[in-house]
Scaffold this motif. Sequence first.
Motif, PDB file in Angstrom:
ATOM      1  N   ASN A   1     -15.678   1.595   3.119  1.00  0.00           N
ATOM      2  CA  ASN A   1     -16.667   1.284   2.138  1.00  0.00           C
ATOM      3  C   ASN A   1     -17.454   0.115   2.407  1.00  0.00           C
ATOM      4  N   TYR A   2     -18.522   0.180   3.169  1.00  0.00           N
ATOM      5  CA  TYR A   2     -19.390  -0.914   3.735  1.00  0.00           C
ATOM      6  C   TYR A   2     -20.651  -1.119   2.915  1.00  0.00           C
TER       7      TYR A   2
ATOM      8  N   PRO B   1     -17.976   5.934   1.083  1.00  0.00           N
ATOM      9  CA  PRO B   1     -17.056   5.761   2.197  1.00  0.00           C
ATOM     10  C   PRO B   1     -17.015   7.173   3.039  1.00  0.00           C
TER      11      PRO B   1
ATOM     12  N   ASP C   1      -3.250  -2.441   5.527  1.00  0.00           N
ATOM     13  CA  ASP C   1      -4.549  -1.923   5.990  1.00  0.00           C
ATOM     14  C   ASP C   1      -4.076  -0.470   6.586  1.00  0.00           C
TER      15      ASP C   1
ATOM     16  N   ARG D   1      -5.898   6.059  10.600  1.00  0.00           N
ATOM     17  CA  ARG D   1      -4.688   5.843   9.762  1.00  0.00           C
ATOM     18  C   ARG D   1      -3.406   5.271  10.463  1.00  0.00           C
TER      19      ARG D   1
ATOM     20  N   ARG E   1       0.841  -1.102  -0.045  1.00  0.00           N
ATOM     21  CA  ARG E   1       0.103   0.041   0.105  1.00  0.00           C
ATOM     22  C   ARG E   1       0.869   1.257  -0.059  1.00  0.00           C
TER      23      ARG E   1
ATOM     24  N   GLU F   1      -8.094   3.383   7.137  1.00  0.00           N
ATOM     25  CA  GLU F   1      -9.428   2.672   7.424  1.00  0.00           C
ATOM     26  C   GLU F   1     -10.310   2.571   6.234  1.00  0.00           C
ATOM     27  N   ASN F   2     -10.598   1.446   5.712  1.00  0.00           N
ATOM     28  CA  ASN F   2     -11.771   1.224   4.555  1.00  0.00           C
ATOM     29  C   ASN F   2     -13.076   1.610   4.970  1.00  0.00           C
TER      30      ASN F   2
END
Length: 238
Positions: free
Chosen positions: A67-68, A94, A61, A121, A18, A64-65
């Motif tokens: 996208n739920y 998001p 990671d 983060r 990443r 923080e993702n």
Amino acid sequence: MKLDGNTLRRLWPQGDSRVPGLLSGMVQSSEAVFARYGITTPLLAAHVMAQISHECGAGRDVVENMNYSAGRMMQVWPSRFPTMASAGPYAGNPRALANKVYNGRMGNAVGSDDGWNFRGRGGSQTTGREGYERVRKATGIDVVSHPEYLIDPRYFLTCAASDFINCGCLPFAKADDIVGVTRRLNGGTVGLAERKAWLAKWKAALRCVAGDSAVRRATARDRIAAAGARTAGSQTHH
């Protein structure tokens, strides 16, 4: 204390996926970071690295993702999203979701973009304006104006370690109390089993490095003692 590059690459095989150069940045900064925050033994380093490894998915990671799906939102935030209808507008959105669930707390202003800007983060998944302010104050790195600094290879380990210390984790790490460490950093015990697994991995890795030198010293002492015994024995026979 300093991180060994080979050890880090072995335990974080996708650590640069990443953020390119993340692993080398961690290794290069580790000696100064550990000295600054009193992380002076393999045990303390193991606790720090175990928590970081879990929080950021070993480098995979680092942001923080948010996208739920609607169904997943209902599981994670049941009081905020009690029905599919309430969750629907935030599914696959998001930014809107982050502002919905994070604004009005952790120092984030209502009706602002703080929830999104200050979502989780870095190595300790610092979250909320208050959390970012805490890191800025502790490190002198302006992660409030530049949230991306939390995942910059130059600052990644510094920021994560500062959170570990400022959350009050160090006394629990010295006592080898992973539950106490986790509660201080996480606010609960989410992911405790995984954190324990990471701790076992880091203990093994760091103690192996430290143990090798100890074994060599012990072996050298044994050789000297044995040589002395043989000399004394020869003199006695004479």
